[in-house]
Design a protein around this motif. Structure first.
Motif, PDB file in Angstrom:
ATOM      1  N   VAL A 513       0.858  -1.189   0.000  1.00 54.44           N
ATOM      2  CA  VAL A 513       0.000   0.000   0.000  1.00 54.44           C
ATOM      3  C   VAL A 513       0.890   1.232   0.000  1.00 54.44           C
ATOM      4  N   LEU A 515       1.847   4.844   0.943  1.00 55.45           N
ATOM      5  CA  LEU A 515       1.556   5.706   2.102  1.00 55.45           C
ATOM      6  C   LEU A 515       2.132   7.096   1.879  1.00 55.45           C
ATOM      7  N   GLN A 546      -5.891  -2.887   4.028  1.00 56.92           N
ATOM      8  CA  GLN A 546      -5.739  -1.795   3.072  1.00 56.92           C
ATOM      9  C   GLN A 546      -6.398  -0.515   3.578  1.00 56.92           C
ATOM     10  N   THR A 547      -7.590  -0.652   4.137  1.00 52.03           N
ATOM     11  CA  THR A 547      -8.312   0.527   4.621  1.00 52.03           C
ATOM     12  C   THR A 547      -7.575   1.190   5.768  1.00 52.03           C
ATOM     13  N   ALA A 550      -4.376   2.919   4.698  1.00 57.43           N
ATOM     14  CA  ALA A 550      -4.620   4.221   4.083  1.00 57.43           C
ATOM     15  C   ALA A 550      -4.836   5.305   5.134  1.00 57.43           C
ATOM     16  N   ASP A 552      -2.943   5.506   7.607  1.00 58.12           N
ATOM     17  CA  ASP A 552      -1.585   5.706   8.119  1.00 58.12           C
ATOM     18  C   ASP A 552      -1.489   5.372   9.600  1.00 58.12           C
ATOM     19  N   SER A 820      -5.026  10.839   1.782  1.00 58.15           N
ATOM     20  CA  SER A 820      -5.002   9.889   2.899  1.00 58.15           C
ATOM     21  C   SER A 820      -4.949  10.654   4.202  1.00 58.15           C
TER      22      SER A 820
END
Length: 837
Positions: A513, A515, A546-547, A550, A552, A820
């Motif tokens: 993913v 970031l 994944q969620t 995102a 962080d 994000s």
């Protein structure tokens, strides 16, 4: 085949091999009888003439070699009465065993044939044999291959076979030549190994037994039994002598005249009918044993086609419905003129390549309503055409554009049989016999229908397996991400291997993913168990990771939240997960582990590999267990290897062995990341194979990342105050930096996009500073941070609206863009493609 006789060790009375099948009831015998072995080349000339051939036909080898075979061997003729003896060269197949040998000699037959003949031996052979009358049994086998040999002919003197049997009617019900390796023409060894193929109605076990006897004794052999027919006879039915034929004719005349049929004639007819039925049952049993050995659809199709050629037919074309070939599930409804049929196999006994251009495998076509194929596919019943007429041949040929199929089908006998399962036609087979061969009859129609029924079930099993495998692969592929090979500051390679014994789907996964701050999250996880339920759970957890990535979230917090989610989903499944965040600017990894095997870090400086010592933590789903994160310093060029336990763990072996092998194999240099992944998989497989632990049974997820880092000279950052004038300053510093990097071509576009993002940040920030960052890597990355947690969205701006156009401009001009949340607010970023140098 001749062995010792060709080497000068002739024997007039070969010793017996003993009792063969059927001997227990006194109706059979087996023995060793010299064979005449003749090989005919593609020009029709004799290229091999054995000592047995000299004995039988009375022609010395030196006179036979190079002569036309039709001048030396028994060809067809007419023998009206058994007492009439034709002159030499005018032989006859007088008992209905098949066509004359001349049909094989001139190349009209491409399948094995057999027959009988009577001849008068000329005076130039064995002493005392001049003028002898000899009954001969012969077999002709076409030879396919690159050599010059075209036909193998075997013959035997029948007097050697029934000299001890007073009842002439009981002799010769089955005669099958056996082959020895010791002979003097090219290709003999190959023929000996192909005995079950050359004798198509002989079982593989029976053929192997005969070959073993021949090789052990070293003698040419004929094996005969009263209970079975000649195996190579091209037409169905039981071979019989003239007396039996005469008795049937008398029975027919008696029936026609209304007279009672003598008991012995009725018994004979019943015996023949019984033998014919038994013959077909044996054929169907053999076919059933030869098909369905694999659940692979392509293999099954070939098995079905090859099982009937040449014993039952000379040509077999197999067609399947489009849905079956495509693996789209079970076709529904009755086919019609729009249904597409794929030709999936064509087997034949014609010369190689004759059918390939006219009816190529893989072609798809519909069939019109007036054809016998349409009738078969719509009724689900076999369709018998005794002979394809000129008119029908023309009608069928009209379906093939620019290809004339008439020479291949006209005057041949045709049987079209449906391939059905659960009362639905999956396909059909077109069976054709050569014009010289007896036409298909009603009994063949029944046999073909039974054959097709068995083949249909086997094909449906293969179809269902193929469909389920396709569904599983589609499901697994949809759940596994397609990771780009390059992320900011790192290169990534992945592998997923499904379990070999436990199904095509499982709970292993990997992910990456993007970031904020040019960082990348690397994830590997494993839901315990296999099958669809584990795969479904894996899909849920992967989406959740994944969620949360995102957002962080720090690694330990992310695993804490994932564990809470698993508790809410239910306590049925547990999962392990390794989550790492790579910061290429700070050159560090931030990792947290939930019961997963540790990663391997390979140092670029000295090639040394090490298992990272991480706090293990409990698996996801246990609940109430804290997770800890650690930071590991890395250098550009270092590699991290993350995998699931299916790669390193084998039942009965300590996992430490697999981890040690993983560390060792990961340290080996490779030309590319993909090569490095393949090398690791091969090395682990070899390790467990050498230990006698067998193959891998669990699925495997493997992720490798080369941590290239981002040089400090490729990163530029500015802190901006919440003053609108900072927007123009942002444009200026970006323009200046891009010129310094040699990216002046991007300056105008980057200025415009930065202006939009900084304007929004200044407008919506709650008091904290705005951070502007440029990163030069494979692309130009621009990030703008502020302390507002509300993510911006695209709006549909009307012509007179004051807001809503900024992100529309960013979306249009940027290569990629996104937003994000961060712990302090949000990040909005975009990427521009670097100009080619």
């Amino acid at each position: 085949m001749e062995s010792g006789a060709d080497r000068g060790t002739e024997r007039d009375t070969p010793p017996s091999l003993g009792t063969g099948n059927g001997a227990a009831n006194g109706h059979a015998a087996t023995g060793r009888v010299p064979l005449a072995v003749v090989v005919v080349d593609r020009g029709g000339l004799v290229s091999h003439w054995s000592t047995g051939a000299r004995r039988l036909f009375g022609v010395p080898k030196e006179e036979a070699i190079g002569r036309a075979a039709v001048d030396l061997l028994p060809v067809s003729g007419v023998l009206p009465e058994e007492e009439d003896i034709p002159e030499y060269g005018a032989f006859a197949a007088y008992d209905g065993l098949g066509p004359g040998l001349d049909s094989s000699l001139d190349g009209r037959f491409s399948y094995p044939a057999a027959g009988r003949a009577r001849l008068t031996v000329p005076g130039q052979g064995e002493p005392g044999r001049s003028g002898d009358r000899v009954d001969v049994l012969w077999w002709a086998y076409p030879l396919v291959g690159p050599g010059r040999e075209r036909l193998l002919v075997l013959a035997a003197d029948t007097a050697r076979l029934h000299q001890d049997e007073p009842d002439d009617d009981l002799a010769f019900e089955r005669i099958a030549p056996g082959f020895a390796l010791h002979t003097d023409f090219p290709g003999a060894e190959e023929l000996a190994g192909r005995l079950p193929e050359i004798l198509p109605s002989m079982s593989v076990g029976e053929g192997a037994r005969i070959v073993a006897q021949v090789l052990e004794l070293g003698y040419p052999v004929l094996e005969f039994s009263q209970n079975d027919r000649v195996p190579v006879t091209p037409d169905w039915g039981v071979p019989r002598r003239v007396q039996r034929r005469a008795r049937r004719e008398r029975a027919a005349r008696a029936a026609a005249e209304g007279l009672p049929i003598p008991r012995e004639l009725a018994d004979d007819a019943e015996d023949l009918e019984y033998a014919a039925v038994r013959e077909r049952l044996e054929f169907l049993n053999e076919v059933s044993g030869r098909i369905g050995t694999s659940l692979d659809l392509a293999t099954t199709i070939l098995e079905v086609s090859r099982a009937v050629v040449p014993r039952f037919t000379d040509v077999a074309g197999t067609y399947l419905r489009e849905q079956v070939v495509a693996g789209e599930g079970f076709p529904e409804g009755v086919p019609d003129t729009t249904t597409m049929w794929h030709r999936v196999a064509v087997e034949h006994t014609d010369e190689p390549g004759r059918w390939d251009d006219v009816v190529p495998v893989g072609e798809a076509m519909p069939f019109p309503a007036h054809t016998p194929f349409f009738q078969c596919m719509t009724t689900g019943e076999p369709v018998l055409v005794p002979r394809i007429s000129e008119e029908m041949g023309h009608a069928i040929a009209s379906q093939f554009e620019k290809r004339d199929i008439r020479p291949l089908i006209t005057h041949r006998s045709m049987l079209v049989v449906p391939l059905k399962a659960r009362n639905v036609v999956l396909g059909f087979m077109i069976l054709l016999r050569h014009p010289e061969r007896p036409v298909f009859n009603d009994m063949d129609r029944v046999t073909g229908a039974e054959l097709a029924a068995r083949a249909g079930l086997v094909l449906d099993n293969a179809r269902m397996y193929t469909y389920q495998e396709s569904v599983a692969e589609t499901l697994q592929d949809s759940m596994l991400p397609h990771i780009p090979p390059r992320m900011p500051g790192c290169d990534i390679a992945t592998r997923y291997l499904p379990g070999t014994l436990l199904g095509r789907v499982g709970g292993d996964w990997f992910d990456s993913v993007k970031l904020p701050g040019a960082r990348t999250a690397l994830v590997v996880g494993d839901v315990m168990g296999h099958g669809l339920n584990s795969a479904a759970m894996m899909g849920q957890l992967r989406t959740a990771v994944q969620t949360m990535a995102a957002l962080d979230l720090p690694p330990a917090q992310l695993l804490r939240n994932l564990d809470d989610l698993a508790q809410r989903l239910g306590d049925t499944y547990l999962a392990t997960c390794l989550y790492a965040v790579y910061d290429p600017i700070a050159s560090e990894l931030h990792l947290a582990n939930a019961g997963h095997i540790p990663p391997v870090l390979v140092r670029a400086e000295d090639g040394r590999s090490e298992l990272l010592d991480l706090p293990t933590g409990a698996p996801i789903g246990v609940g109430g267990v804290p997770f800890e994160a650690v930071r590991v310093r890395v250098e550009p060029g270092d590699r991290i290897v993350m995998c699931t336990d299916g790669l390193v763990e084998v039942r009965g072996e300590d996992i430490g062995v697999g981890l040690a092998a993983l560390s060792e194999s990961a340290a080996h240099p490779a030309a590319s990341m993909d090569d490095a992944c393949d090398a690791i998989i091969r090395a682990l497989a070899a390790t467990f194979s050498a230990a006698g632990r067998g193959g891998r049974k669990d699925d495997v997820a493997l992720l490798m990342a080369r941590l290239n880092g981002i040089d400090a000279d490729d990163v530029a950052e500015w802190r901006l105050s919440l003053d609108p004038v900072e927007v123009s300053r942002a444009r200026a510093v970006v323009r200046e930096q891009l010129h310094a990097w040699g990216l002046a071509q991007l300056a105008h576009q980057a200025e415009l996009l930065v202006s939009e993002l900084v304007t929004n940040a200044v407008r919506h920030s709650h008091g904290g500073p705005v951070l502007l960052r440029l990163v030069r890597g494979d692309t130009l990355l621009c990030e703008v941070d502020d302390d507002d947690h509300e993510l911006p969205t695209l709006l549909s701006a009307e012509p007179y609206d004051d807001f809503g156009r900024g992100l529309r401009v960013v979306s249009t001009l940027a290569r990629e863009w996104g937003t994000s949340r961060t712990t302090t607010g949000k990040t909005v970023w975009f990427e521009l493609t670097l100009p080619r140098r």
